[in-house]
Design an enzyme around this catalytic site. Structure first.
Site, mmCIF file in Angstrom:
data_model
loop_
_atom_site.group_PDB
_atom_site.id
_atom_site.type_symbol
_atom_site.label_atom_id
_atom_site.label_comp_id
_atom_site.label_asym_id
_atom_site.label_seq_id
_atom_site.Cartn_x
_atom_site.Cartn_y
_atom_site.Cartn_z
ATOM 1 N N GLN A 36 -27.412 12.428 -12.176
ATOM 2 C CA GLN A 36 -28.095 12.984 -13.600
ATOM 3 C C GLN A 36 -27.887 12.976 -14.430
ATOM 4 O OE1 GLN A 36 -30.403 16.233 -11.541
ATOM 5 N NE2 GLN A 36 -28.620 16.798 -10.618
ATOM 6 N N HIS A 67 -39.924 31.199 -11.938
ATOM 7 C CA HIS A 67 -38.837 31.586 -10.186
ATOM 8 C C HIS A 67 -39.921 32.418 -9.416
ATOM 9 C CE1 HIS A 67 -35.514 29.771 -12.584
ATOM 10 N NE2 HIS A 67 -35.703 28.940 -11.255
ATOM 11 N N GLU A 111 -27.275 22.388 -3.477
ATOM 12 C CA GLU A 111 -27.352 22.198 -4.800
ATOM 13 C C GLU A 111 -26.437 20.242 -3.859
ATOM 14 O OE1 GLU A 111 -28.140 19.960 -7.937
ATOM 15 O OE2 GLU A 111 -29.520 22.169 -8.148
ATOM 16 N N ASN A 143 -25.555 17.125 -0.048
ATOM 17 C CA ASN A 143 -27.779 16.951 -0.175
ATOM 18 C C ASN A 143 -28.533 17.167 0.832
ATOM 19 O OD1 ASN A 143 -29.530 14.577 1.067
ATOM 20 N ND2 ASN A 143 -28.455 12.992 -0.668
ATOM 21 N N GLY A 144 -28.729 18.077 -0.090
ATOM 22 C CA GLY A 144 -30.514 18.408 1.064
ATOM 23 C C GLY A 144 -31.004 18.311 1.945
ATOM 24 N N ASP A 162 -36.611 24.398 -4.657
ATOM 25 C CA ASP A 162 -36.868 23.944 -5.850
ATOM 26 C C ASP A 162 -36.051 22.770 -6.927
ATOM 27 O OD1 ASP A 162 -36.275 25.314 -8.618
ATOM 28 O OD2 ASP A 162 -34.990 26.780 -8.232
ATOM 29 N N PRO A 169 -32.128 11.881 -7.614
ATOM 30 C CA PRO A 169 -32.104 13.430 -6.566
ATOM 31 C C PRO A 169 -32.890 13.682 -5.669
ATOM 32 C CG PRO A 169 -30.894 13.590 -8.565
ATOM 33 C CD PRO A 169 -31.721 13.013 -8.986
#
Length: 288
Positions: A36, A67, A111, A143-144, A162, A169
């Protein structure tokens, strides 16, 4: 979603569906990672800010509005909070809020983009704060979606999603298959929390997120608050659990532990945020 970022003199503007959102300041850095476009901008009103793919993500002087509201309804209410999963959260703010609780023993922060973490640590260090050096935080540059898919069931007490807006992505973080996997790896008595977009600027997306979570979990409810740097300023977070609305009932011992260190969140604020659902959203969610 049609995003477009432009600079006019000392202003950095985000254009979205015929509306322009801008902050006055100066550009610090702009680069493209393998995933990105990343922008660091120093605004006069909110301090240094992070943008991903030309969308405002966070800023030093407004990030607590986001947050604290994402984290504490989940961690104050979940049965156990020893093992936490954060998907995304590369600026460190969610991890910082989770680590306020002594009960937390381990956080896996997954992340996909290492550069988000590196640039946040360098240019926005106050957002992550001491979280980056806390031994309970385990950074996973992965990769989550894959992480959740290949994790054993009943692995986490709380899952925090989050991610950015559902483009690039982060798009699959709102999918039915991903959220089903999240349910599988969430322990009984646990809570899932996700940012769920603006009910004004992203109405269809917001409604879809809540409806999908209600199909997968026994209970899912959105709450609403203000995040000034986001489109329309009105934002939402949605919480899900099994068997009961656990996220509605903060535990007194945890409230006492963290409340003095919160700028936005409180039990009173949380109750009001859940009750502030716009009427048109409530009607849409009631439709089959």
């Amino acid at each position: 979603m049609n995003y477009k970022l432009k600079t006019r003199s000392e202003w950095l503007d985000e254009y979205h569906q015929g509306v322009r959102y801008g902050l006055q300041g100066k550009l610090i850095l702009e680069e493209s990672s393998p995933f990105q476009k990343i922008t660091i901008y120093e605004s006069k009103r909110y301090g240094k800010a992070l943008l991903l793919d030309d969308c405002w993500m966070t800023a030093e002087k407004s990030e607590k509005c986001y947050h604290e509201c994402l984290i504490h309804p989940a961690l104050c209410c979940s049965t156990q909070i020893e093992n936490i999963l954060i998907i995304g959260g590369g600026d460190g703010g969610s991890a910082r809020e989770c680590l306020k609780y002594k009960e937390v023993k381990s956080i896996d922060l997954v992340e996909i983009d290492l550069r988000v973490i590196e640039l946040s640590q360098k240019y926005l260090p106050t957002i992550g704060g001491d979280a980056w050096s806390d031994s309970r935080l385990n950074l996973q540059i992965k990769n989550g979606i894959d992480w959740v898919k290949h994790t054993q069931e009943n692995s986490y007490d709380v899952i925090i999603i989050d991610g950015a807006d559902p483009i690039g992505p982060s798009k699959e973080l709102f999918s039915n298959s991903f959220l089903k996997d999240c349910k599988r790896i969430l322990k009984q008595g646990g809570v899932l929390a996700t940012q769920s977009e603006s009910p004004e600027s992203f109405q269809k997306i917001h409604i879809n997120i809540v409806k999908v979570l209600r199909e997968i979990f026994d209970y899912a409810d959105p709450m609403y608050g203000s995040v000034s740097i986001y489109p329309s300023g009105l934002w939402s977070w949605t919480f899900a659990s099994m068997k009961q609305q656990r996220y509605m009932h903060p535990k007194k011992s945890r409230v006492k532990e963290i409340s003095e260190n919160c700028q936005i969140w409180s039990t009173r604020w949380q109750q009001g945020a859940f009750n502030s659902i716009p009427a048109f959203i409530e009607r849409e969610l009631a439709k089959k």
